[in-house]
Motif scaffolding. Structure first.
Motif, short mmCIF file in Angstrom:
data_model
loop_
_atom_site.label_atom_id
_atom_site.label_comp_id
_atom_site.label_asym_id
_atom_site.label_seq_id
_atom_site.Cartn_x
_atom_site.Cartn_y
_atom_site.Cartn_z
N GLU A 64 50.28 36.29 55.80
CA GLU A 64 50.68 35.42 54.69
C GLU A 64 52.18 35.45 54.50
O GLU A 64 52.81 34.43 54.26
CB GLU A 64 49.97 35.86 53.40
N GLU A 65 52.75 36.66 54.62
CA GLU A 65 54.18 36.81 54.36
C GLU A 65 55.05 36.12 55.43
O GLU A 65 56.23 35.93 55.23
CB GLU A 65 54.56 38.30 54.26
N ASP B 35 51.09 42.84 45.78
CA ASP B 35 51.20 41.71 46.72
C ASP B 35 50.88 42.17 48.12
O ASP B 35 51.75 42.67 48.81
CB ASP B 35 52.61 41.13 46.64
N ASP B 36 49.73 41.97 48.68
CA ASP B 36 48.56 41.56 47.93
C ASP B 36 47.47 42.59 48.17
O ASP B 36 46.31 42.26 48.39
CB ASP B 36 48.13 40.15 48.37
N GLU C 257 45.57 36.60 44.48
CA GLU C 257 46.95 37.03 44.74
C GLU C 257 47.50 37.72 43.51
O GLU C 257 47.43 37.17 42.41
CB GLU C 257 47.84 35.80 45.02
N GLN C 258 48.06 38.90 43.69
CA GLN C 258 48.79 39.56 42.62
C GLN C 258 47.96 39.66 41.34
O GLN C 258 48.34 39.15 40.29
CB GLN C 258 50.13 38.81 42.36
N HIS D 186 45.28 38.12 51.14
CA HIS D 186 46.00 38.52 52.36
C HIS D 186 46.27 40.02 52.32
O HIS D 186 46.64 40.56 51.29
CB HIS D 186 47.29 37.72 52.56
ZN ZN Z 1 51.16 37.57 48.35
#
Ligand code: ZN
Length: 552
Positions: A384-385, A350-351, A412-413, A326
Protein backbone atom coordinates in the motif's frame (compact mmCIF):
# COMPACT_ATOMS: atom_id res chain seq x y z
CA UNK A 1 -2.43 12.18 6.25
CA UNK A 2 0.95 13.79 6.86
CA UNK A 3 3.55 13.58 9.54
CA UNK A 4 3.71 15.82 12.58
CA UNK A 5 6.40 16.15 15.23
CA UNK A 6 6.69 13.41 17.82
CA UNK A 7 5.06 14.46 21.06
CA UNK A 8 6.79 14.10 24.37
CA UNK A 9 6.58 10.36 24.95
CA UNK A 10 6.18 10.59 28.70
CA UNK A 11 3.21 12.93 28.39
CA UNK A 12 1.51 10.70 25.87
CA UNK A 13 2.05 7.60 27.99
CA UNK A 14 0.52 9.22 31.08
CA UNK A 15 -2.43 10.56 29.12
CA UNK A 16 -3.06 7.17 27.53
CA UNK A 17 -2.90 5.38 30.86
CA UNK A 18 -5.49 7.77 32.34
CA UNK A 19 -7.76 7.63 29.32
CA UNK A 20 -7.66 3.88 28.86
CA UNK A 21 -8.53 3.34 32.52
CA UNK A 22 -11.65 5.44 31.96
CA UNK A 23 -12.63 3.64 28.78
CA UNK A 24 -11.98 0.25 30.36
CA UNK A 25 -14.52 0.92 33.09
CA UNK A 26 -17.07 2.16 30.58
CA UNK A 27 -16.47 -0.82 28.33
CA UNK A 28 -17.32 -3.20 31.19
CA UNK A 29 -20.69 -1.62 31.88
CA UNK A 30 -21.44 -1.54 28.16
CA UNK A 31 -20.63 -5.23 27.89
CA UNK A 32 -22.88 -6.09 30.82
CA UNK A 33 -25.77 -4.06 29.38
CA UNK A 34 -25.42 -5.54 25.90
CA UNK A 35 -25.27 -9.07 27.30
CA UNK A 36 -28.62 -8.48 28.97
CA UNK A 37 -30.05 -7.09 25.74
CA UNK A 38 -28.68 -10.02 23.77
CA UNK A 39 -30.42 -12.62 25.91
CA UNK A 40 -33.75 -10.94 25.14
CA UNK A 41 -33.00 -10.60 21.44
CA UNK A 42 -33.85 -13.21 18.86
CA UNK A 43 -31.41 -15.90 17.61
CA UNK A 44 -29.58 -13.92 14.90
CA UNK A 45 -28.65 -11.00 17.08
CA UNK A 46 -27.53 -13.22 19.97
CA UNK A 47 -25.39 -15.25 17.58
CA UNK A 48 -23.79 -12.12 16.12
CA UNK A 49 -23.32 -10.63 19.54
CA UNK A 50 -21.51 -13.64 20.93
CA UNK A 51 -19.27 -13.80 17.84
CA UNK A 52 -18.46 -10.09 18.01
CA UNK A 53 -17.70 -10.30 21.73
CA UNK A 54 -14.83 -12.60 20.83
CA UNK A 55 -13.12 -9.46 19.52
CA UNK A 56 -11.19 -8.28 22.58
CA UNK A 57 -8.72 -5.54 23.41
CA UNK A 58 -6.36 -8.19 24.82
CA UNK A 59 -6.23 -10.13 21.54
CA UNK A 60 -5.82 -6.97 19.46
CA UNK A 61 -2.95 -5.87 21.69
CA UNK A 62 -1.24 -9.27 21.52
CA UNK A 63 -1.39 -9.36 17.72
CA UNK A 64 -0.34 -5.74 17.29
CA UNK A 65 2.61 -6.02 19.68
CA UNK A 66 4.06 -8.58 17.29
CA UNK A 67 3.02 -7.02 13.97
CA UNK A 68 4.47 -3.63 14.97
CA UNK A 69 7.49 -4.99 16.84
CA UNK A 70 11.03 -3.94 15.98
CA UNK A 71 11.66 -7.56 14.97
CA UNK A 72 9.52 -6.95 11.86
CA UNK A 73 11.66 -3.94 10.90
CA UNK A 74 8.82 -1.78 9.64
CA UNK A 75 7.38 -4.35 7.17
CA UNK A 76 8.71 -2.69 4.04
CA UNK A 77 7.70 -4.17 0.66
CA UNK A 78 9.65 -6.38 0.11
CA UNK A 79 11.57 -7.37 3.25
CA UNK A 80 12.17 -10.14 5.73
CA UNK A 81 9.92 -8.29 8.18
CA UNK A 82 7.08 -8.21 5.66
CA UNK A 83 7.48 -11.97 5.13
CA UNK A 84 7.40 -12.59 8.89
CA UNK A 85 4.19 -10.56 9.13
CA UNK A 86 2.63 -12.53 6.24
CA UNK A 87 3.52 -15.82 7.92
CA UNK A 88 2.04 -14.64 11.22
CA UNK A 89 -1.21 -13.61 9.52
CA UNK A 90 -1.37 -16.94 7.69
CA UNK A 91 -0.90 -18.81 10.99
CA UNK A 92 -3.85 -16.91 12.47
CA UNK A 93 -5.99 -17.72 9.43
CA UNK A 94 -5.03 -21.40 9.80
CA UNK A 95 -5.87 -21.33 13.51
CA UNK A 96 -9.28 -19.88 12.59
CA UNK A 97 -9.69 -22.78 10.12
CA UNK A 98 -10.23 -20.47 7.17
CA UNK A 99 -9.88 -22.08 3.75
CA UNK A 100 -6.57 -21.16 2.13
CA UNK A 101 -7.56 -18.83 -0.71
CA UNK A 102 -4.19 -18.10 -2.32
CA UNK A 103 -2.08 -19.93 -4.88
CA UNK A 104 0.32 -21.11 -2.16
CA UNK A 105 -1.84 -21.86 0.85
CA UNK A 106 -2.93 -18.53 2.28
CA UNK A 107 -0.45 -16.60 0.11
CA UNK A 108 -1.26 -14.93 -3.16
CA UNK A 109 2.19 -14.68 -4.69
CA UNK A 110 3.18 -11.88 -7.02
CA UNK A 111 6.40 -12.68 -8.89
CA UNK A 112 7.82 -9.20 -9.19
CA UNK A 113 11.20 -7.66 -9.88
CA UNK A 114 13.63 -5.73 -7.72
CA UNK A 115 15.54 -2.95 -9.38
CA UNK A 116 18.54 -1.35 -7.68
CA UNK A 117 21.40 0.90 -8.74
CA UNK A 118 24.94 0.51 -7.54
CA UNK A 119 25.43 3.57 -5.32
CA UNK A 120 29.21 3.44 -5.70
CA UNK A 121 28.87 3.97 -9.46
CA UNK A 122 27.12 7.38 -9.14
CA UNK A 123 29.24 10.29 -10.35
CA UNK A 124 28.65 14.02 -10.18
CA UNK A 125 31.33 16.63 -10.80
CA UNK A 126 31.38 20.27 -11.91
CA UNK A 127 34.03 22.11 -13.90
CA UNK A 128 34.74 25.69 -14.77
CA UNK A 129 32.81 27.39 -11.98
CA UNK A 130 33.07 27.83 -8.23
CA UNK A 131 35.29 25.10 -6.77
CA UNK A 132 33.42 22.25 -5.14
CA UNK A 133 34.92 18.93 -4.18
CA UNK A 134 32.79 16.06 -5.54
CA UNK A 135 33.07 14.10 -2.30
CA UNK A 136 31.33 16.98 -0.53
CA UNK A 137 28.22 16.42 -2.56
CA UNK A 138 25.68 13.75 -1.71
CA UNK A 139 23.38 12.56 -4.44
CA UNK A 140 20.04 10.80 -4.22
CA UNK A 141 17.16 10.50 -6.57
CA UNK A 142 13.92 10.72 -4.74
CA UNK A 143 11.13 13.23 -4.48
CA UNK A 144 9.62 13.47 -1.02
CA UNK A 145 9.47 9.71 -0.71
CA UNK A 146 7.79 9.14 -4.07
CA UNK A 147 10.28 7.61 -6.47
CA UNK A 148 8.47 8.67 -9.56
CA UNK A 149 11.52 9.02 -11.72
CA UNK A 150 12.79 5.61 -12.65
CA UNK A 151 14.22 5.54 -16.15
CA UNK A 152 15.06 2.06 -17.25
CA UNK A 153 18.58 2.71 -18.40
CA UNK A 154 21.57 4.70 -17.30
CA UNK A 155 22.29 8.38 -17.71
CA UNK A 156 25.68 9.68 -18.67
CA UNK A 157 26.51 13.34 -19.33
CA UNK A 158 29.96 14.71 -19.94
CA UNK A 159 30.73 18.42 -20.01
CA UNK A 160 27.04 19.37 -20.12
CA UNK A 161 26.56 23.13 -19.57
CA UNK A 162 24.34 24.11 -16.64
CA UNK A 163 21.40 26.51 -16.44
CA UNK A 164 20.15 27.85 -13.10
CA UNK A 165 16.40 28.42 -12.73
CA UNK A 166 14.65 30.00 -9.74
CA UNK A 167 11.81 27.50 -9.15
CA UNK A 168 9.67 30.11 -7.37
CA UNK A 169 9.99 32.44 -10.32
CA UNK A 170 10.39 30.46 -13.54
CA UNK A 171 10.54 32.92 -16.46
CA UNK A 172 7.58 32.35 -18.79
CA UNK A 173 9.85 33.33 -21.65
CA UNK A 174 12.26 30.37 -21.31
CA UNK A 175 13.05 29.01 -24.75
CA UNK A 176 14.31 25.75 -26.09
CA UNK A 177 17.44 27.57 -27.36
CA UNK A 178 18.32 28.52 -23.77
CA UNK A 179 17.69 25.16 -22.13
CA UNK A 180 18.29 22.41 -24.67
CA UNK A 181 21.15 20.08 -23.73
CA UNK A 182 21.73 21.90 -20.43
CA UNK A 183 21.46 20.49 -16.93
CA UNK A 184 18.86 22.60 -15.10
CA UNK A 185 19.88 23.53 -11.55
CA UNK A 186 17.15 24.57 -9.12
CA UNK A 187 15.90 24.32 -5.56
CA UNK A 188 12.53 22.65 -4.90
CA UNK A 189 10.44 23.82 -1.93
CA UNK A 190 9.91 21.67 1.19
CA UNK A 191 6.58 19.91 1.55
CA UNK A 192 4.39 21.20 4.36
CA UNK A 193 3.70 18.86 7.25
CA UNK A 194 0.11 18.12 8.14
CA UNK A 195 -1.38 19.24 4.83
CA UNK A 196 -1.78 16.36 2.43
CA UNK A 197 -3.83 18.37 -0.06
CA UNK A 198 -1.20 21.08 -0.29
CA UNK A 199 1.63 18.53 -0.54
CA UNK A 200 -0.09 16.79 -3.43
CA UNK A 201 -0.67 20.11 -5.15
CA UNK A 202 3.03 20.94 -4.76
CA UNK A 203 3.96 17.54 -6.13
CA UNK A 204 1.82 18.22 -9.20
CA UNK A 205 3.46 21.62 -9.63
CA UNK A 206 6.91 20.03 -9.40
CA UNK A 207 5.88 17.52 -11.97
CA UNK A 208 4.65 20.25 -14.30
CA UNK A 209 7.99 21.98 -13.88
CA UNK A 210 9.89 18.78 -14.63
CA UNK A 211 7.71 18.11 -17.67
CA UNK A 212 8.27 21.64 -18.93
CA UNK A 213 12.06 21.28 -18.54
CA UNK A 214 11.95 18.03 -20.44
CA UNK A 215 9.85 19.69 -23.13
CA UNK A 216 12.55 22.38 -23.44
CA UNK A 217 15.18 19.69 -23.97
CA UNK A 218 16.89 19.52 -20.55
CA UNK A 219 18.41 16.04 -20.09
CA UNK A 220 18.40 16.33 -16.29
CA UNK A 221 17.29 18.54 -13.39
CA UNK A 222 19.61 18.81 -10.39
CA UNK A 223 17.60 19.84 -7.33
CA UNK A 224 19.68 21.27 -4.50
CA UNK A 225 18.40 20.26 -1.11
CA UNK A 226 20.02 22.31 1.64
CA UNK A 227 17.98 20.95 4.55
CA UNK A 228 19.34 17.42 4.56
CA UNK A 229 22.95 16.28 4.45
CA UNK A 230 22.31 12.93 2.88
CA UNK A 231 20.09 11.31 0.32
CA UNK A 232 17.06 9.50 1.66
CA UNK A 233 15.22 6.69 0.00
CA UNK A 234 16.32 7.15 -3.55
CA UNK A 235 19.01 4.51 -3.63
CA UNK A 236 17.02 1.73 -2.04
CA UNK A 237 15.81 -1.01 -4.37
CA UNK A 238 12.51 -0.48 -6.13
CA UNK A 239 9.99 -3.27 -6.49
CA UNK A 240 7.74 -3.41 -9.53
CA UNK A 241 5.34 -5.62 -11.41
CA UNK A 242 6.83 -6.72 -14.74
CA UNK A 243 3.26 -6.96 -16.13
CA UNK A 244 2.75 -3.23 -15.75
CA UNK A 245 6.29 -2.12 -16.56
CA UNK A 246 6.21 1.21 -18.33
CA UNK A 247 2.46 1.52 -17.82
CA UNK A 248 2.88 4.41 -15.40
CA UNK A 249 4.16 5.20 -11.97
CA UNK A 250 3.36 3.68 -8.63
CA UNK A 251 0.83 6.36 -7.88
CA UNK A 252 -0.99 7.31 -11.07
CA UNK A 253 -3.89 8.88 -9.15
CA UNK A 254 -1.63 11.66 -7.95
CA UNK A 255 -1.33 12.88 -11.53
CA UNK A 256 2.42 12.56 -12.03
CA UNK A 257 3.61 13.04 -15.57
CA UNK A 258 6.01 10.14 -15.13
CA UNK A 259 7.78 9.45 -18.38
CA UNK A 260 7.07 12.97 -19.63
CA UNK A 261 9.01 14.56 -16.77
CA UNK A 262 12.73 15.31 -16.84
CA UNK A 263 14.71 13.02 -14.54
CA UNK A 264 15.66 14.72 -11.30
CA UNK A 265 18.66 14.10 -9.07
CA UNK A 266 18.78 15.57 -5.60
CA UNK A 267 22.00 17.12 -4.37
CA UNK A 268 22.03 17.22 -0.60
CA UNK A 269 23.82 19.28 1.99
CA UNK A 270 25.41 22.62 2.75
CA UNK A 271 28.36 22.24 0.37
CA UNK A 272 26.05 21.73 -2.57
CA UNK A 273 23.86 24.63 -1.45
CA UNK A 274 26.89 26.96 -1.26
CA UNK A 275 27.86 25.95 -4.77
CA UNK A 276 24.31 26.56 -5.99
CA UNK A 277 24.15 29.98 -4.30
CA UNK A 278 27.40 31.06 -5.93
CA UNK A 279 26.13 30.45 -9.46
CA UNK A 280 24.51 33.24 -11.49
CA UNK A 281 20.94 32.82 -12.70
CA UNK A 282 20.55 31.45 -16.21
CA UNK A 283 23.39 30.02 -18.26
CA UNK A 284 26.77 29.65 -16.50
CA UNK A 285 30.28 28.74 -17.61
CA UNK A 286 30.14 25.68 -15.38
CA UNK A 287 29.73 22.21 -16.87
CA UNK A 288 28.57 19.02 -15.22
CA UNK A 289 29.71 15.42 -15.56
CA UNK A 290 27.01 13.05 -14.42
CA UNK A 291 26.79 9.31 -14.35
CA UNK A 292 23.76 7.41 -13.04
CA UNK A 293 24.31 3.66 -13.38
CA UNK A 294 21.63 1.47 -14.92
CA UNK A 295 19.63 -0.53 -12.40
CA UNK A 296 20.30 -4.22 -11.98
CA UNK A 297 17.21 -6.41 -11.73
CA UNK A 298 16.48 -9.54 -9.74
CA UNK A 299 13.30 -11.56 -9.07
CA UNK A 300 11.36 -11.08 -5.81
CA UNK A 301 8.17 -12.60 -4.39
CA UNK A 302 5.67 -10.36 -2.64
CA UNK A 303 2.47 -11.72 -1.13
CA UNK A 304 -1.08 -10.85 -0.27
CA UNK A 305 -2.54 -13.07 2.47
CA UNK A 306 -6.05 -14.46 1.95
CA UNK A 307 -8.31 -16.81 3.87
CA UNK A 308 -11.92 -17.71 3.13
CA UNK A 309 -14.80 -18.35 5.51
CA UNK A 310 -17.16 -20.36 3.29
CA UNK A 311 -20.78 -19.23 3.42
CA UNK A 312 -23.64 -21.48 4.53
CA UNK A 313 -26.47 -20.52 2.20
CA UNK A 314 -26.69 -22.79 -0.88
CA UNK A 315 -27.53 -19.92 -3.24
CA UNK A 316 -25.38 -17.18 -1.63
CA UNK A 317 -22.22 -19.05 -0.59
CA UNK A 318 -20.61 -18.43 -3.99
CA UNK A 319 -20.85 -14.68 -3.45
CA UNK A 320 -18.30 -12.81 -1.37
CA UNK A 321 -17.71 -9.93 1.00
CA UNK A 322 -14.09 -8.86 1.46
CA UNK A 323 -12.65 -7.41 4.65
CA UNK A 324 -9.13 -6.08 4.26
CA UNK A 325 -6.20 -3.96 5.40
CA UNK A 326 -2.62 -3.41 4.29
CA UNK A 327 0.05 -5.14 6.34
CA UNK A 328 3.08 -3.39 4.84
CA UNK A 329 4.68 -0.18 6.06
CA UNK A 330 7.78 1.94 5.46
CA UNK A 331 10.64 -0.18 6.81
CA UNK A 332 13.69 1.34 8.43
CA UNK A 333 15.00 4.91 8.10
CA UNK A 334 18.04 5.10 5.89
CA UNK A 335 21.27 6.56 7.23
CA UNK A 336 20.02 6.11 10.78
CA UNK A 337 22.20 4.86 13.63
CA UNK A 338 20.18 2.21 15.45
CA UNK A 339 22.48 2.33 18.44
CA UNK A 340 21.63 5.99 19.07
CA UNK A 341 18.10 6.56 17.81
CA UNK A 342 14.83 4.94 16.84
CA UNK A 343 15.12 4.01 13.18
CA UNK A 344 12.14 1.68 12.71
CA UNK A 345 8.82 2.73 11.25
CA UNK A 346 6.69 0.37 13.32
CA UNK A 347 3.42 1.31 11.62
CA UNK A 348 1.28 0.24 14.57
CA UNK A 349 -1.65 2.40 13.54
CA UNK A 350 -0.76 2.50 9.82
CA UNK A 351 -1.84 -0.12 9.18
CA UNK A 352 -0.95 -2.66 11.83
CA UNK A 353 -4.28 -1.72 13.41
CA UNK A 354 -6.35 -2.65 10.35
CA UNK A 355 -4.28 -5.81 9.85
CA UNK A 356 -4.92 -7.14 13.34
CA UNK A 357 -8.57 -6.10 12.93
CA UNK A 358 -8.78 -8.50 9.96
CA UNK A 359 -6.97 -11.24 11.91
CA UNK A 360 -9.21 -10.84 14.96
CA UNK A 361 -12.40 -10.80 12.88
CA UNK A 362 -11.25 -13.98 11.10
CA UNK A 363 -10.88 -15.67 14.45
CA UNK A 364 -14.14 -14.31 15.91
CA UNK A 365 -16.44 -14.84 12.92
CA UNK A 366 -15.10 -18.29 12.00
CA UNK A 367 -16.71 -19.69 15.16
CA UNK A 368 -20.21 -18.66 14.05
CA UNK A 369 -22.65 -21.52 13.73
CA UNK A 370 -24.35 -21.51 11.33
CA UNK A 371 -21.91 -19.53 9.25
CA UNK A 372 -22.89 -16.32 7.45
CA UNK A 373 -24.86 -16.87 4.25
CA UNK A 374 -22.30 -15.36 1.89
CA UNK A 375 -18.61 -16.24 1.99
CA UNK A 376 -16.21 -13.78 3.61
CA UNK A 377 -12.70 -13.28 2.21
CA UNK A 378 -10.20 -12.03 4.79
CA UNK A 379 -7.36 -10.20 3.02
CA UNK A 380 -4.19 -8.35 3.92
CA UNK A 381 -2.33 -6.53 1.15
CA UNK A 382 1.33 -5.78 0.56
CA UNK A 383 2.61 -2.59 -1.03
CA UNK A 384 0.00 0.00 0.00
CA UNK A 385 2.79 2.38 0.95
CA UNK A 386 4.27 2.04 -2.55
CA UNK A 387 1.01 3.30 -4.02
CA UNK A 388 -1.66 0.64 -3.40
CA UNK A 389 0.26 -1.86 -5.51
CA UNK A 390 -0.80 -5.00 -3.57
CA UNK A 391 -4.52 -4.29 -3.86
CA UNK A 392 -4.09 -3.27 -7.50
CA UNK A 393 -2.41 -6.61 -8.06
CA UNK A 394 -5.45 -8.24 -6.45
CA UNK A 395 -7.76 -6.25 -8.74
CA UNK A 396 -5.96 -7.71 -11.75
CA UNK A 397 -5.75 -11.20 -10.20
CA UNK A 398 -8.88 -11.65 -8.08
CA UNK A 399 -9.00 -14.85 -6.02
CA UNK A 400 -12.80 -14.95 -6.14
CA UNK A 401 -14.79 -13.61 -9.11
CA UNK A 402 -15.19 -9.83 -9.01
CA UNK A 403 -18.74 -10.08 -10.34
CA UNK A 404 -19.56 -12.31 -7.35
CA UNK A 405 -17.89 -9.94 -4.88
CA UNK A 406 -20.68 -7.81 -3.41
CA UNK A 407 -18.62 -5.44 -1.21
CA UNK A 408 -15.24 -4.68 0.32
CA UNK A 409 -14.68 -3.14 3.74
CA UNK A 410 -11.11 -1.92 4.15
CA UNK A 411 -9.73 -0.76 7.50
CA UNK A 412 -7.06 1.95 7.86
CA UNK A 413 -5.72 3.62 10.98
CA UNK A 414 -8.36 2.36 13.38
CA UNK A 415 -6.19 2.33 16.54
CA UNK A 416 -5.24 5.93 17.30
CA UNK A 417 -7.87 8.36 18.53
CA UNK A 418 -5.59 11.43 18.79
CA UNK A 419 -6.53 13.00 15.46
CA UNK A 420 -5.26 16.45 14.51
CA UNK A 421 -8.89 17.63 14.65
CA UNK A 422 -9.29 16.44 18.25
CA UNK A 423 -9.97 13.11 19.99
CA UNK A 424 -11.95 10.63 17.86
CA UNK A 425 -13.36 8.35 20.53
CA UNK A 426 -16.39 6.32 19.56
CA UNK A 427 -16.35 7.52 15.95
CA UNK A 428 -15.54 5.91 12.62
CA UNK A 429 -15.21 7.77 9.32
CA UNK A 430 -16.02 6.09 6.02
CA UNK A 431 -14.45 7.21 2.75
CA UNK A 432 -16.91 7.83 -0.07
CA UNK A 433 -19.57 7.51 2.62
CA UNK A 434 -22.56 8.09 0.33
CA UNK A 435 -21.11 6.64 -2.87
CA UNK A 436 -22.85 3.34 -2.08
CA UNK A 437 -25.12 1.61 0.47
CA UNK A 438 -22.08 0.35 2.37
CA UNK A 439 -21.75 3.61 4.36
CA UNK A 440 -25.31 3.19 5.68
CA UNK A 441 -24.63 -0.48 6.54
CA UNK A 442 -21.65 0.61 8.63
CA UNK A 443 -23.73 3.36 10.20
CA UNK A 444 -26.39 0.86 11.36
CA UNK A 445 -23.67 -1.44 12.70
CA UNK A 446 -22.17 1.49 14.58
CA UNK A 447 -25.52 2.27 16.22
CA UNK A 448 -25.57 -1.24 17.71
CA UNK A 449 -21.96 -0.97 18.90
CA UNK A 450 -22.07 2.58 20.24
CA UNK A 451 -19.88 4.00 17.47
CA UNK A 452 -20.89 7.06 15.49
CA UNK A 453 -20.15 6.24 11.85
CA UNK A 454 -19.95 9.45 9.86
CA UNK A 455 -19.04 11.23 6.67
CA UNK A 456 -16.17 13.66 7.22
CA UNK A 457 -17.21 16.90 5.48
CA UNK A 458 -13.98 17.27 3.47
CA UNK A 459 -11.89 14.14 3.93
CA UNK A 460 -14.37 11.31 3.32
CA UNK A 461 -14.55 12.00 -0.42
CA UNK A 462 -10.95 13.19 -0.77
CA UNK A 463 -9.51 10.00 0.76
CA UNK A 464 -11.68 7.57 -1.18
CA UNK A 465 -9.01 6.91 -3.80
CA UNK A 466 -6.12 6.77 -1.35
CA UNK A 467 -6.49 3.32 0.06
CA UNK A 468 -6.88 -0.31 -0.88
CA UNK A 469 -10.59 -0.05 -1.68
CA UNK A 470 -9.86 1.86 -4.89
CA UNK A 471 -8.83 -1.13 -6.97
CA UNK A 472 -12.10 -2.97 -6.37
CA UNK A 473 -14.13 0.23 -6.72
CA UNK A 474 -12.54 0.73 -10.13
CA UNK A 475 -13.70 -2.78 -11.01
CA UNK A 476 -17.27 -1.87 -9.96
CA UNK A 477 -17.42 -3.49 -6.51
CA UNK A 478 -18.86 -1.21 -3.77
CA UNK A 479 -15.67 -0.78 -1.75
CA UNK A 480 -14.82 1.66 1.03
CA UNK A 481 -12.25 2.35 3.71
CA UNK A 482 -13.18 2.90 7.36
CA UNK A 483 -10.77 4.70 9.68
CA UNK A 484 -10.71 6.48 13.04
CA UNK A 485 -7.99 9.15 12.62
CA UNK A 486 -7.19 10.60 9.21
CA UNK A 487 -4.23 12.53 10.57
CA UNK A 488 -2.47 11.63 13.81
CA UNK A 489 0.88 12.54 15.39
CA UNK A 490 3.57 10.06 14.27
CA UNK A 491 1.92 9.52 10.88
CA UNK A 492 4.69 7.97 8.76
CA UNK A 493 7.13 8.59 11.62
CA UNK A 494 9.11 6.20 13.81
CA UNK A 495 6.84 6.98 16.79
CA UNK A 496 3.82 5.10 15.35
CA UNK A 497 4.02 2.42 18.07
CA UNK A 498 1.52 0.09 19.71
CA UNK A 499 1.76 1.79 23.12
CA UNK A 500 -0.18 4.76 21.70
CA UNK A 501 -3.12 2.68 20.46
CA UNK A 502 -6.48 2.96 22.23
CA UNK A 503 -7.35 -0.74 22.30
CA UNK A 504 -10.74 -0.35 24.02
CA UNK A 505 -11.93 2.06 21.36
CA UNK A 506 -10.39 -0.12 18.66
CA UNK A 507 -12.36 -3.10 19.98
CA UNK A 508 -15.63 -1.24 19.45
CA UNK A 509 -14.53 -0.15 15.99
CA UNK A 510 -13.54 -3.68 14.92
CA UNK A 511 -16.86 -4.99 16.25
CA UNK A 512 -18.63 -2.32 14.20
CA UNK A 513 -16.84 -3.40 11.03
CA UNK A 514 -17.50 -7.05 11.92
CA UNK A 515 -21.19 -6.36 12.43
CA UNK A 516 -21.45 -4.55 9.09
CA UNK A 517 -19.64 -7.48 7.49
CA UNK A 518 -22.16 -9.91 8.97
CA UNK A 519 -25.08 -7.73 7.86
CA UNK A 520 -23.73 -7.65 4.28
CA UNK A 521 -22.95 -11.37 4.34
CA UNK A 522 -26.34 -12.40 5.74
CA UNK A 523 -28.47 -10.15 3.55
CA UNK A 524 -29.85 -11.43 0.25
CA UNK A 525 -29.72 -7.84 -0.96
CA UNK A 526 -26.46 -6.63 -2.48
CA UNK A 527 -25.18 -3.14 -1.74
CA UNK A 528 -25.40 -0.81 -4.74
CA UNK A 529 -23.53 2.29 -5.82
CA UNK A 530 -25.54 5.46 -5.36
CA UNK A 531 -26.73 6.53 -8.80
CA UNK A 532 -27.84 9.91 -7.40
CA UNK A 533 -24.29 10.85 -6.41
CA UNK A 534 -22.35 12.21 -9.40
CA UNK A 535 -19.06 11.34 -7.67
CA UNK A 536 -20.04 7.68 -7.83
CA UNK A 537 -20.97 7.73 -11.51
CA UNK A 538 -17.73 6.15 -12.74
CA UNK A 539 -18.26 3.32 -10.25
CA UNK A 540 -21.88 2.90 -11.32
CA UNK A 541 -20.59 2.52 -14.88
CA UNK A 542 -17.93 0.05 -13.77
CA UNK A 543 -20.58 -1.98 -11.89
CA UNK A 544 -22.76 -2.14 -15.01
CA UNK A 545 -19.80 -3.24 -17.09
CA UNK A 546 -18.87 -5.88 -14.52
CA UNK A 547 -22.37 -7.33 -14.41
CA UNK A 548 -23.31 -6.94 -18.07
CA UNK A 549 -26.66 -5.65 -19.20
CA UNK A 550 -28.67 -8.48 -17.64
CA UNK A 551 -28.81 -6.89 -14.20
CA UNK A 552 -29.26 -3.19 -14.98
ZN1 ZN B 1 -2.08 3.04 5.60
Amino acid sequence: MRAARLKSWARVAVALALLSAGWGARAQTTRAQTKAQASKAKGGEARWRSALERVTAEDLRTHLKYISSDELEGRKTPSRGLDLAAEYIARQFRAAKLEPAGDDGYFQTANWRLSARDASAFRLAFKGGPAVAPEQIGVGFSVAGFNFWEPEGDLSLSGAPVFKVDYANVPASLTREQVEGRVVLTELPAFPRGDMGRALQMLREENEFLSRMRGLGAPLVLAFERRSERARGGRSPRVFDPETRGAGRNTPDFGFGGAQAAPVLFVHGAAGARFYDSLPAGAAQTTADVRVPAPAESPVKVRNVAGLLRGSDPSLKDTYVIVSAHYDHLGVRENCDQTKEDCIFNGANDDGSGTVGVVELASALSKLSPRPKRSILFMTFFGEELGLVGSRYYGRHPLVPLEKTVAQLNMEQIGRTDDSEGPQVGTLAVTGFDYSDVGAALERAGEAEGVRVYKHPTKSDAYFSRSDNQSLADAGVPAHTAGVAFDFPDYHAVGDEWQKIDFDNMTRVVRTVGRALLALADSAQEPRWNEQNPRASRYVDAWKKLHGNSRQ
